[in-house]
Design an enzyme around this catalytic site. Structure first.
Site, short mmCIF file in Angstrom:
data_model
loop_
_atom_site.label_atom_id
_atom_site.label_comp_id
_atom_site.label_asym_id
_atom_site.label_seq_id
_atom_site.Cartn_x
_atom_site.Cartn_y
_atom_site.Cartn_z
N SER A 149 0.86 -1.17 0.00
CA SER A 149 0.00 0.00 0.00
C SER A 149 0.90 1.22 0.00
O SER A 149 2.08 1.14 0.36
CB SER A 149 -0.88 0.00 1.26
OG SER A 149 -1.54 1.24 1.43
N TYR A 162 -2.23 -0.85 10.39
CA TYR A 162 -2.20 -1.09 8.94
C TYR A 162 -0.85 -0.67 8.37
O TYR A 162 -0.24 -1.39 7.58
CB TYR A 162 -3.33 -0.31 8.28
CG TYR A 162 -3.51 -0.58 6.81
CD1 TYR A 162 -4.03 -1.78 6.36
CD2 TYR A 162 -3.19 0.39 5.86
CE1 TYR A 162 -4.22 -2.03 5.01
CE2 TYR A 162 -3.36 0.16 4.50
CZ TYR A 162 -3.88 -1.06 4.08
OH TYR A 162 -4.05 -1.30 2.74
N LYS A 166 1.93 -3.02 6.26
CA LYS A 166 2.28 -2.73 4.88
C LYS A 166 3.74 -2.32 4.71
O LYS A 166 4.36 -2.62 3.69
CB LYS A 166 1.33 -1.67 4.31
CG LYS A 166 -0.12 -2.15 4.21
CD LYS A 166 -0.24 -3.43 3.36
CE LYS A 166 -1.69 -3.82 3.12
NZ LYS A 166 -1.81 -5.01 2.24
#
Length: 301
Positions: A149, A162, A166
């Site tokens: 991401s 998150y 990533k």
């Protein structure tokens, strides 16, 4: 690098929706044999039926990519049905937000399990199969694409869990690229770093295992979910466009794949701060109103 996808095998995790499904559709059009992997059975069934109707040979498996044994069984099934795959798309992912200290152990287990361990398992199981195929056949070509991401290159606030997952995928993928270059010219790697693209990731909770459900969401987690829903839902770049970029990268042996190259200015600002030993830059410099809204919402609680 893969110069011809016809009759080659693709393994795609998260194939029931989003980038995984769109890549599977492209693979079917190119005449590939497809291994569809997803944890959501109804979405997997729909995808398998659609792609079989399109003429593709399909092996569909419901798999929790965070589970080592399930992934090992998947790899064995792929070997038995199609042999070593040529394209492996470690794409399954979930999203979660909130202030970093408010994430529970179950939150961390879930997000890292899918986003990071899913990629680890895909690499550790399929890379050896692909390298062995390359040793046996000088004409073999393989490519591994891992979905990270832009959050793997940036550190937006209220998204810590998150971001961590990533960033780890980016580091794993860059190292994989270098490791593969040491041992083979026939197997390559790429990392996909999308920004906000309308997919089902903002509704990830629908597939969260019951034993990894934490307590009621905190205020910051609810705020993060609302902001994610708005940002993802308003994205102008489509999942089919990103999927095509994945195939283009696999054809061209291009490592970094971006959906929104214009966001790289933020990456540059972050890297310059690191090099100049400055404090992390304001992530909302380009859109201060978003930062003001988030700050006000968090402090209102």
């Amino acid at each position: 690098m893969i110069s011809d996808f016809q009759a080659k095998t693709a393994v795609l995790t998260g194939a029931g929706s989003g980038f995984g499904l769109e890549c599977a559709r492209i693979g079917a059009r190119l005449g590939m044999k497809l291994v569809l992997v997803d944890v959501q059975q109804d979405a997997l069934d729909r995808a398998a039926a659609e792609l079989q109707a399109a003429g593709a040979q399909v092996l569909a498996r419901r798999v929790d990519v965070s589970d080592a044994a399930q992934m090992e069984a998947l790899a064995q099934a792929v070997q038995e049905r199609f042999g070593a795959p040529h394209l492996v798309f470690n794409n399954a992912g979930v999203a979660a937000g909130g202030l970093v200290w408010e994430s529970s152990v179950r939150d961390w287990d879930w997000v890292l399990g899918v986003n990071l361990w899913g990629v680890i398992h895909g690499v550790r199981l399929f890379a050896p199969m692909m390298l062995e195929a390359a040793r046996r056949d000088p004409a073999y070509q393989g490519h591994i694409v891992n979905t990270a991401s832009m959050a793997g290159l940036l550190t937006p606030p209220n998204m810590g869990i998150y971001n961590v997952s990533k960033h780890a995928v980016v580091a794993l993928s860059e190292t994989l690229y270098q490791d593969l270059r040491l041992v083979s010219d026939q197997v390559g790697a790429s990392v996909l770093c999308p920004y906000f693209v309308p997919t089902g990731i903002s509704q990830s909770e629908r597939n969260r295992p019951a034993d990894l459900v934490g307590g009621p969401p905190t205020a910051s987690q609810l705020i993060g979910q609302a902001m994610s829903d708005k940002a993802v839902g308003s994205g102008k770049v489509t999942a089919p466009e990103v999927a095509q970029a994945v195939f283009d990268a696999a054809s061209a042996d291009r490592f970094y794949i971006y959906s929104h190259p214009q966001a790289l200015g933020n990456v540059q600002s972050r890297m310059e701060a690191i090099l100049q030993q400055q404090n992390p830059p304001d992530p909302f410099a380009a859109k201060p109103e978003i930062g003001e809204q988030l700050r006000a919402a968090l402090r209102a609680g």
